[in-house]
Design a protein around this motif. Structure first.
Motif, PDB file in Angstrom:
ATOM      1  N   MET A   1       6.612  45.049  51.173  1.00  0.00           N
ATOM      2  CA  MET A   1       5.857  45.598  50.065  1.00  0.00           C
ATOM      3  C   MET A   1       5.215  44.433  49.306  1.00  0.00           C
ATOM      4  O   MET A   1       5.862  43.778  48.494  1.00  0.00           O
ATOM      5  CB  MET A   1       6.811  46.397  49.163  1.00  0.00           C
ATOM      6  N   HIS A   2       3.949  44.159  49.590  1.00  0.00           N
ATOM      7  CA  HIS A   2       3.272  43.046  48.923  1.00  0.00           C
ATOM      8  C   HIS A   2       2.899  43.386  47.482  1.00  0.00           C
ATOM      9  O   HIS A   2       2.521  42.514  46.717  1.00  0.00           O
ATOM     10  CB  HIS A   2       2.071  42.567  49.734  1.00  0.00           C
ATOM     11  N   GLU A   3       3.035  44.639  47.094  1.00  0.00           N
ATOM     12  CA  GLU A   3       2.745  45.029  45.717  1.00  0.00           C
ATOM     13  C   GLU A   3       3.676  44.332  44.720  1.00  0.00           C
ATOM     14  O   GLU A   3       3.250  43.999  43.613  1.00  0.00           O
ATOM     15  CB  GLU A   3       2.844  46.551  45.555  1.00  0.00           C
ATOM     16  N   LEU A   4       4.924  44.106  45.105  1.00  0.00           N
ATOM     17  CA  LEU A   4       5.858  43.413  44.213  1.00  0.00           C
ATOM     18  C   LEU A   4       5.382  41.989  43.961  1.00  0.00           C
ATOM     19  O   LEU A   4       5.400  41.513  42.828  1.00  0.00           O
ATOM     20  CB  LEU A   4       7.278  43.410  44.797  1.00  0.00           C
ATOM     21  N   GLY A   5       4.918  41.313  44.986  1.00  0.00           N
ATOM     22  CA  GLY A   5       4.379  39.963  44.815  1.00  0.00           C
ATOM     23  C   GLY A   5       3.129  39.950  43.958  1.00  0.00           C
ATOM     24  O   GLY A   5       2.950  39.074  43.103  1.00  0.00           O
ATOM     25  N   ILE A   6       2.267  40.929  44.170  1.00  0.00           N
ATOM     26  CA  ILE A   6       1.044  41.045  43.368  1.00  0.00           C
ATOM     27  C   ILE A   6       1.408  41.236  41.897  1.00  0.00           C
ATOM     28  O   ILE A   6       0.905  40.539  41.013  1.00  0.00           O
ATOM     29  CB  ILE A   6       0.169  42.219  43.857  1.00  0.00           C
ATOM     30  N   LEU A  44       2.330  49.679  43.078  1.00  0.00           N
ATOM     31  CA  LEU A  44       2.014  48.733  42.011  1.00  0.00           C
ATOM     32  C   LEU A  44       2.686  49.145  40.705  1.00  0.00           C
ATOM     33  O   LEU A  44       3.296  48.333  40.015  1.00  0.00           O
ATOM     34  CB  LEU A  44       0.499  48.628  41.811  1.00  0.00           C
ATOM     35  N   VAL A  45       2.584  50.431  40.381  1.00  0.00           N
ATOM     36  CA  VAL A  45       3.185  50.954  39.149  1.00  0.00           C
ATOM     37  C   VAL A  45       4.708  50.814  39.204  1.00  0.00           C
ATOM     38  O   VAL A  45       5.338  50.358  38.247  1.00  0.00           O
ATOM     39  CB  VAL A  45       2.772  52.428  38.915  1.00  0.00           C
ATOM     40  N   ASP A  60       8.107  47.671  26.916  1.00  0.00           N
ATOM     41  CA  ASP A  60       7.334  48.883  26.618  1.00  0.00           C
ATOM     42  C   ASP A  60       5.905  48.821  27.152  1.00  0.00           C
ATOM     43  O   ASP A  60       5.090  49.694  26.856  1.00  0.00           O
ATOM     44  CB  ASP A  60       7.293  49.117  25.102  1.00  0.00           C
ATOM     45  N   ALA A  61       5.602  47.809  27.937  1.00  0.00           N
ATOM     46  CA  ALA A  61       4.231  47.617  28.411  1.00  0.00           C
ATOM     47  C   ALA A  61       3.821  48.723  29.389  1.00  0.00           C
ATOM     48  O   ALA A  61       4.628  49.220  30.162  1.00  0.00           O
ATOM     49  CB  ALA A  61       4.097  46.253  29.080  1.00  0.00           C
ATOM     50  N   GLU A  62       2.555  49.082  29.307  1.00  0.00           N
ATOM     51  CA  GLU A  62       1.959  50.070  30.213  1.00  0.00           C
ATOM     52  C   GLU A  62       1.093  49.344  31.231  1.00  0.00           C
ATOM     53  O   GLU A  62       0.571  48.260  30.954  1.00  0.00           O
ATOM     54  CB  GLU A  62       1.034  51.019  29.451  1.00  0.00           C
ATOM     55  N   LEU A  63       0.902  49.994  32.364  1.00  0.00           N
ATOM     56  CA  LEU A  63      -0.006  49.480  33.390  1.00  0.00           C
ATOM     57  C   LEU A  63      -1.062  50.532  33.659  1.00  0.00           C
ATOM     58  O   LEU A  63      -0.744  51.701  33.885  1.00  0.00           O
ATOM     59  CB  LEU A  63       0.756  49.172  34.682  1.00  0.00           C
ATOM     60  N   GLU A  64      -2.313  50.121  33.609  1.00  0.00           N
ATOM     61  CA  GLU A  64      -3.422  51.000  33.992  1.00  0.00           C
ATOM     62  C   GLU A  64      -4.089  50.365  35.206  1.00  0.00           C
ATOM     63  O   GLU A  64      -4.487  49.199  35.165  1.00  0.00           O
ATOM     64  CB  GLU A  64      -4.433  51.124  32.856  1.00  0.00           C
TER      65      GLU A  64
END
Length: 118
Positions: A1-6, A44-45, A60-64
């Motif tokens: 899962m390269h999303e974790l690295g990203i 990614l989320v 508490d950060a959000e990701l868009e």
């Protein structure tokens, strides 16, 4: 899962910028991600949520995430067209010589932070 690295890189960059600006917390990160990167939005989320958990600065950060569709230009007739990851033939002349114009982006568009009251 390269999303974790990203997301590790994204969060490190966003956190460093926020701290440099004197922020007390990171509130939101907005990303543009091209579909041709093959990154999966849900992954990614999930990665972001796992990385921010337990850190008071980011908890508490959000990701868009804004996914960018692939768009190419035909090098034979000049037509520009959107397509999926696998079908890049020109719809105008059926040419196969194309140049990718969009769809490989991976950039932080913005971050929102909480600044201390002066």
């Amino acid at each position: 899962m390269h999303e974790l690295g990203i997301m590790t890189g994204v969060l490190e960059a966003a956190t460093a910028s926020a701290r440099e600006a004197g922020a007390t917390r990171l509130l939101k990160v907005t990303l543009s991600v091209g579909e041709m990167t093959e990154a999966i939005e849900d992954a990614l989320v999930f990665s972001f949520e796992a990385l921010v958990e337990g850190d008071p600065f980011t908890a508490d950060a959000e990701l868009e995430v804004r996914m960018i569709s692939p768009r190419s230009r035909c090098l034979e007739c000049g037509a520009e067209f959107e397509h999926d990851r696998f079908h890049m033939f020109c719809p105008e002349c059926d040419g196969f010589c194309t140049e990718l114009l969009a769809g490989r982006e991976l950039q932080i568009d913005s971050i929102e932070v909480d600044l201390p009251d002066d």
